[in-house]
Design an enzyme around this catalytic site. Structure first.
Site, short mmCIF file in Angstrom:
data_model
loop_
_atom_site.label_atom_id
_atom_site.label_comp_id
_atom_site.label_asym_id
_atom_site.label_seq_id
_atom_site.Cartn_x
_atom_site.Cartn_y
_atom_site.Cartn_z
N GLN A 10 0.82 -1.20 0.00
CA GLN A 10 0.00 0.00 0.00
C GLN A 10 0.86 1.26 0.00
O GLN A 10 1.89 1.30 0.67
CB GLN A 10 -0.85 -0.01 1.27
N SER A 90 4.63 -5.65 3.29
CA SER A 90 3.29 -5.61 3.89
C SER A 90 2.29 -6.36 3.01
O SER A 90 2.41 -7.56 2.82
CB SER A 90 2.88 -4.15 4.14
N LEU A 91 1.33 -5.66 2.41
CA LEU A 91 0.36 -6.30 1.53
C LEU A 91 1.05 -7.10 0.42
O LEU A 91 0.57 -8.16 0.00
CB LEU A 91 -0.54 -5.20 0.94
N ARG A 115 -8.99 -8.26 5.11
CA ARG A 115 -7.91 -7.66 5.90
C ARG A 115 -8.06 -6.14 5.91
O ARG A 115 -7.97 -5.50 6.96
CB ARG A 115 -6.57 -8.07 5.27
N HIS A 199 0.34 -2.22 11.25
CA HIS A 199 1.46 -2.95 11.87
C HIS A 199 1.79 -2.55 13.31
O HIS A 199 2.90 -2.80 13.77
CB HIS A 199 2.72 -2.83 10.99
N GLN A 248 1.60 -10.43 11.14
CA GLN A 248 2.03 -9.30 10.30
C GLN A 248 1.11 -8.08 10.48
O GLN A 248 1.53 -6.95 10.31
CB GLN A 248 2.05 -9.75 8.83
#
Length: 311
Positions: A10, A90-91, A115, A199, A248
């Site tokens: 993202q 991340s994503l 999510r 996070h 995560q």
């Protein structure tokens, strides 16, 4: 030349971002159609027409996954690929899992949509914040965040490269931490335009709920090592993959360590597959001996293919 493939997360999204590749390769619109069907939302329309909707976490996540995977499919159809490992920021970790055949694309799209919804719902709009801190040591940032936590939750959450760390938490605490960090010598403390403090421990409740969705998905073990954000290491079982994906959500992204791990496996180059070139930029800051390129359009695709075929 040995290389690893990395996928952006993202923040790399932009209006019209897949236009050039889409005009040249039909697989792009096919993948976006499949992703749109999975969540009953016209994701391609959002990418091309609606900046506000594009930046909504619940849309950004499936869109970035579709964009990264579509770019990967174009690359894999145009040349024979043999990366030594994969990772995603991340994503982007989900894109890496799909590209490595550890999970099904349709499942992944539905999962990251969920999510995004859970992350968006976890913290009331306007109460969370994230900021990028430039020019300070990791330990010092963690220390100052601990001091600032008297004002609320604030934690170091993305260790992106030496001298670039992102902090996240409650708005007031993040603002206070930015003040302390500037006093401690940070070159810059930039509040980021995001609606969700990713996070950090504020996401723990969302993670508990998310676990149910993750447990319903079937994961396979790929021969290709996918490096996870939470520990900069790969998984040995599908249960381990599930556990790391849940963690995560509320644990820091150890990107610097992940890049170092890929180099340890023998990577000489990182190829960023998907919109933007954030990870290619970070690679050079992490280790100057690693080369990096980003596939953002057809020209970049061609030069990457040339690099791979000369390897």
């Amino acid at each position: 030349m040995k290389y690893s493939i990395v996928f952006p997360g993202q923040g790399s999204q932009s209006l019209g971002m897949m236009d050039d590749l889409n005009q040249n390769f039909s697989i792009v619109s096919e993948i976006f159609q499949e992703a749109s069907d999975a969540v009953s939302v016209d994701l391609w329309k959002i990418v091309n027409e609606n900046q506000e909707a594009l930046n909504l976490t619940e849309n950004t996540q499936p869109i970035m996954l579709a964009a990264g995977y579509a770019t990967f499919k174009v690359l894999s159809e145009e040349t024979s690929l043999s990366p030594i490992s994969m990772a995603g920021h991340s994503l982007g970790e989900y894109t890496a899992l799909v590209a490595s055949s550890s999970m099904n694309f349709f499942d992944a799209i539905r999962l990251v949509r969920k999510r995004g919804e859970l992350m968006q719902a976890a913290v009331p709009s306007g109460t969370g914040s994230m900021a990028a801190i430039l020019g300070l040591e990791d330990d010092l940032i963690t220390e100052e965040c601990n001091k600032a936590s008297q004002k609320g939750v604030v934690e170091a959450v993305n260790f992106n490269s030496p001298g670039q760390v992102v902090i996240a938490g409650e708005k007031e605490a993040v603002a206070y931490a930015c003040e302390l960090l500037k006093e401690a010598g940070a070159k810059r403390a930039l509040v980021l335009p995001v609606s969700v403090p990713s996070h950090c421990s504020l996401m723990k409740e969302a993670a508990n709920e998310y676990k149910e969705s993750v447990n319903k998905i079937e994961f396979g073990m790929s021969d290709l090592k996918v490096i996870h954000n939470v520990d900069a290491d790969y998984s040995n079982t599908s249960e381990e993959i599930k556990s790391k994906l849940v963690k995560q959500l509320y644990k820091p992204v150890l990107w610097t360590s992940s890049v170092i791990k890929m180099k340890k496996f023998g990577a000489e180059k990182l190829i960023e597959v998907g919109p933007g070139k954030v990870l290619a930029g970070l690679t050079r800051r992490i280790d100057k001996s690693l080369s990096a390129s980003a596939i953002i359009d057809v020209n970049a695709l061609k030069s990457t293919i040339k690099d791979i075929s000369n390897a």
